[in-house]
Design an enzyme around this catalytic site. Structure first.
Site, PDB file in Angstrom:
ATOM      1  N   GLY A  16       0.852  -1.180   0.000  1.00 50.94           N
ATOM      2  CA  GLY A  16       0.000   0.000   0.000  1.00 50.94           C
ATOM      3  C   GLY A  16       0.891   1.233   0.000  1.00 50.94           C
ATOM      4  O   GLY A  16       2.116   1.143  -0.145  1.00 50.94           O
ATOM      5  N   HIS A  57       0.298  -4.635  -8.549  1.00 49.12           N
ATOM      6  CA  HIS A  57       1.613  -4.461  -7.918  1.00 49.12           C
ATOM      7  C   HIS A  57       1.572  -3.450  -6.783  1.00 49.12           C
ATOM      8  O   HIS A  57       2.605  -3.116  -6.207  1.00 49.12           O
ATOM      9  CB  HIS A  57       2.663  -4.051  -8.952  1.00 49.12           C
ATOM     10  CG  HIS A  57       2.648  -2.591  -9.332  1.00 49.12           C
ATOM     11  ND1 HIS A  57       1.511  -1.920  -9.672  1.00 49.12           N
ATOM     12  CD2 HIS A  57       3.666  -1.690  -9.439  1.00 49.12           C
ATOM     13  CE1 HIS A  57       1.813  -0.666  -9.972  1.00 49.12           C
ATOM     14  NE2 HIS A  57       3.102  -0.491  -9.843  1.00 49.12           N
TER      15      HIS A  57
END
Length: 365
Positions: A271, A294
């Site tokens: 994140g 990704h």
């Protein structure tokens, strides 16, 4: 942009878009394309082999109490970030087998061997980072994000320039100049494929060198310097191309901001700075070409983030994390990215979550 890519005659089946998809050069970031007998250098991009490394350590979060600031200081002292490189080259770097093939690379990078040597084991800038994390079981994880540094960038730029020139000379009609391509069987294709694989190997080993240093730093503060055995090690690309079998045919698969997610593959989906990150295992979804996102994906450009937020916003959004909190990281503020939880919900058919991590320390490039 996805339609432009899909319209090319050598694109196989379909273009797969990941849930973190956003604008990129030539092809969307967060897209996966399979091609037969051709490859698009700009679709792979210039940060060749960019990817993630993660290591689950045999330590509990309580063993880090009072040590976070010193760990961050040691990371910043031992691993160069931004445009910096290593002042001394360690033995493991000198011994990397890739140096034996440096003279075979594109002539446009032959003056960069010393620079490439010194940058091996350095983070780079932009959204690259090093993080010390803990999972929901309070287990300690090491995580980092980096690629092939300047040498990968320069190799890519040289080949992208060649592809564009070939398209111009052949008067090839393209929906976008950045979709210039090489055809399999030509010397230009062979040269690019050789250099691409070399740069991807450089990127993978670069992450390994940094991870080894990172591990030693944490062991110094938690285990008195005693070497320990990690419980899980993951090292995966998310900007790269490989030959793979899909729908019973061997094709060239380009993942531009996407991670391979076959059933046996572990992946890392970070994140933003201050948000959760995930260790995942692939489900082998055929329609995605066995791929997943990704990361969270940017919600706004770097310039837009700088206009909208200030240092106080960075301090507030990274509360509780040992990291830089200055004007130099405003463009990486968590609010500039999509909510990672939503991205994960949208790819439940692509991966299963193995571990959910939160950052304790973050060192930005």
């Amino acid at each position: 942009m996805a339609r432009n890519v899909a319209s090319l005659p050598f694109v196989y089946k379909h273009v797969a878009l990941m849930p973190d998809v956003h604008l990129g050069k030539g092809a969307l970031v967060g897209s996966v394309l399979a091609t037969h007998d051709a490859i698009i250098p700009a679709a792979v991009g210039v940060d060749v082999g960019c990817g993630m490394g993660a290591m689950q350590m045999p330590f509990g979060a309580d063993q880090l109490d009072g040590r976070l600031k010193k760990i961050r200081q040691d990371i910043e002292a031992m691993i160069p970030v931004g445009f910096n490189d290593n002042k001394e080259v360690e033995k493991a770097v000198y011994n990397w087998q890739g140096w034996n093939h440096f003279k075979e690379l594109h002539r446009g990078v032959q003056h960069l061997e010393t620079k490439a040597l010194k940058q091996m084991g350095s983070l780079g800038g932009g959204n690259h980072f090093i993080e010390l994390c803990v999972d929901t079981q309070n287990q300690v994880w090491l995580m980092l994000h980096s690629g092939s540094r300047n040498i990968g960038n320069m190799l890519a730029q040289n080949h992208i320039k060649t592809a564009r020139e070939l398209a111009r000379l052949a008067r090839t009609q393209l929906p976008d100049p950045d979709l210039a391509y090489f055809v399999a069987g030509t010397s230009e294709f062979a040269d690019y494929w050789r250099d691409l694989q070399w740069a991807q190997d450089y990127a993978r080993f670069n992450r390994q060198v940094m991870m080894d240093r990172f591990k030693q730093i944490v062991e110094k503060h938690v285990a008195g310097g005693k070497p320990t055995k990690p419980l899980l090690v993951v090292n995966c690309h998310h900007n790269y191309a490989e030959k793979e079998m899909h729908y019973d045919r061997e094709v060239y698969v380009t993942r531009k901001g996407a991670v391979r997610a076959r059933t046996e593959d572990y992946g890392i989906i970070p994140g933003s700075m201050g948000a959760k990150s995930y260790i995942v295992k692939g489900k082998g979804n055929a329609e995605s070409y066995c791929s997943c996102s990704h990361g969270a994906g940017r919600l706004m450009s770097r310039s837009a983030a700088k206009r909208q937020f200030d240092v106080d916003d960075v301090i507030r959004q990274t509360d509780g994390i040992e990291c830089r909190k200055d004007a130099g990281v405003i463009d990486e503020i968590p609010a500039a990215y999509k909510p990672i939880e939503t991205v994960m919900q949208n790819q439940a058919d692509l991966v299963e979550i193995v571990a959910t991590l939160r950052q304790l320390v973050c060192v930005k490039g």
